[in-house]
Design a protein around this motif. Structure first.
Motif, short mmCIF file in Angstrom:
data_model
loop_
_atom_site.label_atom_id
_atom_site.label_comp_id
_atom_site.label_asym_id
_atom_site.label_seq_id
_atom_site.Cartn_x
_atom_site.Cartn_y
_atom_site.Cartn_z
N THR A 1 -7.54 1.69 -5.46
CA THR A 1 -7.06 2.95 -4.88
C THR A 1 -8.16 3.59 -4.04
O THR A 1 -9.33 3.58 -4.43
CB THR A 1 -6.61 3.91 -5.97
OG1 THR A 1 -5.57 3.29 -6.74
CG2 THR A 1 -6.08 5.21 -5.38
N SER B 1 -4.00 9.83 -1.17
CA SER B 1 -4.26 8.68 -2.05
C SER B 1 -3.54 7.46 -1.50
O SER B 1 -2.49 7.59 -0.86
CB SER B 1 -3.75 8.96 -3.46
OG SER B 1 -4.38 10.08 -4.03
N CYS B 2 -4.09 6.30 -1.78
CA CYS B 2 -3.45 5.06 -1.35
C CYS B 2 -3.74 4.00 -2.41
O CYS B 2 -4.91 3.66 -2.64
CB CYS B 2 -3.97 4.63 0.01
SG CYS B 2 -3.38 3.01 0.55
N TRP C 1 -9.16 4.72 6.14
CA TRP C 1 -8.09 5.60 6.61
C TRP C 1 -8.17 5.70 8.13
O TRP C 1 -9.26 5.88 8.70
CB TRP C 1 -8.22 7.00 6.02
CG TRP C 1 -7.91 7.07 4.57
CD1 TRP C 1 -8.79 6.99 3.53
CD2 TRP C 1 -6.61 7.23 3.97
NE1 TRP C 1 -8.12 7.09 2.33
CE2 TRP C 1 -6.79 7.25 2.58
CE3 TRP C 1 -5.31 7.38 4.49
CZ2 TRP C 1 -5.72 7.39 1.69
CZ3 TRP C 1 -4.26 7.52 3.61
CH2 TRP C 1 -4.47 7.52 2.23
N LEU D 1 0.87 -1.17 0.00
CA LEU D 1 0.00 0.00 0.00
C LEU D 1 0.90 1.22 0.00
O LEU D 1 1.73 1.38 0.90
CB LEU D 1 -0.90 0.02 1.22
CG LEU D 1 -1.84 -1.16 1.44
CD1 LEU D 1 -2.74 -0.92 2.63
CD2 LEU D 1 -2.66 -1.45 0.21
N GLY E 1 -0.74 0.58 5.11
CA GLY E 1 0.32 1.38 4.53
C GLY E 1 1.28 1.85 5.62
O GLY E 1 1.05 1.63 6.81
N THR F 1 1.38 8.56 6.07
CA THR F 1 1.79 9.83 5.50
C THR F 1 1.42 10.92 6.50
O THR F 1 0.33 10.91 7.08
CB THR F 1 1.14 10.07 4.12
OG1 THR F 1 1.64 11.27 3.54
CG2 THR F 1 -0.38 10.16 4.21
N TYR G 1 -2.87 6.63 7.96
CA TYR G 1 -2.58 5.30 7.44
C TYR G 1 -3.79 4.77 6.66
O TYR G 1 -4.92 4.86 7.14
CB TYR G 1 -2.29 4.33 8.58
CG TYR G 1 -1.11 4.70 9.44
CD1 TYR G 1 -1.25 5.54 10.53
CD2 TYR G 1 0.16 4.19 9.15
CE1 TYR G 1 -0.17 5.88 11.32
CE2 TYR G 1 1.26 4.52 9.93
CZ TYR G 1 1.08 5.37 11.01
OH TYR G 1 2.17 5.70 11.80
N CYS G 2 -3.53 4.21 5.50
CA CYS G 2 -4.63 3.54 4.81
C CYS G 2 -4.57 2.04 5.11
O CYS G 2 -3.52 1.51 5.46
CB CYS G 2 -4.59 3.79 3.31
SG CYS G 2 -3.29 2.92 2.43
N TYR H 1 -9.09 7.18 -1.72
CA TYR H 1 -8.75 8.59 -1.57
C TYR H 1 -9.40 9.15 -0.30
O TYR H 1 -10.44 8.67 0.15
CB TYR H 1 -9.25 9.39 -2.77
CG TYR H 1 -8.77 8.88 -4.10
CD1 TYR H 1 -9.56 8.02 -4.86
CD2 TYR H 1 -7.53 9.26 -4.60
CE1 TYR H 1 -9.12 7.54 -6.08
CE2 TYR H 1 -7.09 8.79 -5.83
CZ TYR H 1 -7.89 7.93 -6.56
OH TYR H 1 -7.45 7.46 -7.77
N GLU I 1 0.94 5.25 0.10
CA GLU I 1 0.17 6.46 0.37
C GLU I 1 0.90 7.68 -0.18
O GLU I 1 2.14 7.70 -0.25
CB GLU I 1 -0.03 6.64 1.87
CG GLU I 1 -0.82 5.54 2.54
CD GLU I 1 -0.14 4.99 3.77
OE1 GLU I 1 -0.85 4.55 4.69
OE2 GLU I 1 1.10 5.00 3.81
N SER I 2 0.14 8.68 -0.55
CA SER I 2 0.72 9.95 -0.99
C SER I 2 -0.26 11.07 -0.69
O SER I 2 -1.44 10.82 -0.42
CB SER I 2 1.05 9.90 -2.48
OG SER I 2 -0.12 9.70 -3.24
#
Length: 116
Positions: free
Chosen positions: A77, A21-22, A36, A4, A107, A110, A94-95, A79, A6-7
Motif C-alpha cells: 500500500t 491510499s492505494c 502517484w 490497484l 490504478g 481518484t 493515479y497510483c 499513501y 485508490e481511495s
C-alpha cells in the motif's frame, strides 16, 4: 491479475488536507517503486511523488514541503498525505507500482478537487 485500488479523493477547500491510499492486490510477487501521478483537465499526466522499496523519495517541485508519500510494504500500500492544498492541485490522481518483473501497473484514478 493485479489490481490497484485508490481511495481518499474528494472535495476540499484551499488550505485543507486529504490523504490518498492505494492498495495493490493479486498476482504480484514483489513491488519495487510506488508512485502517484496526476492529470488536470487539458494537461498531461505528471509525476507527483515516488517512493522506492527502501523508502527513498522524490517529489515534484510544485508539491515539495506540502505532500508526503509513504508506503506499507507488508500490505503493498502507498499513501499520499496532501497538506496546504491549492486550487492548482485539482486533478485526477493515479497510483502506480513497478513490479520486480518490470511491469508497471496503474490504478483507475481518484479525483481531488480543491476550491478557492
Amino acid at each position: 491479475q493485479v489490481q490497484l485500488v485508490e481511495s481518499g479523493g474528494g472535495w476540499v477547500q484551499a488550505g485543507g488536507s486529504l490523504r490518498l491510499s492505494c492498495a495493490a492486490s493479486g498476482s504480484i510477487f514483489r513491488v519495487n517503486a510506488m508512485g502517484w501521478y496526476r492529470q488536470a483537465p487539458g494537461k498531461q499526466r505528471e509525476l507527483v511523488a515516488v517512493i522506492t522499496r527502501s523508502g527513498g523519495t522524490n517529489y515534484a517541485d510544485s508539491v515539495k514541503g506540502r505532500f508526503t508519500i509513504s508506503r506499507d510494504n507488508a500490505n503493498n500500500t502507498v499513501y499520499l498525505q496532501m497538506n496546504s492544498l491549492k486550487p492548482e492541485d485539482t486533478a485526477d490522481y493515479y497510483c502506480n507500482v513497478d513490479s520486480s518483473s518490470g511491469t508497471r501497473y496503474w490504478g483507475k484514478g481518484t479525483l481531488v478537487t480543491v476550491s478557492s
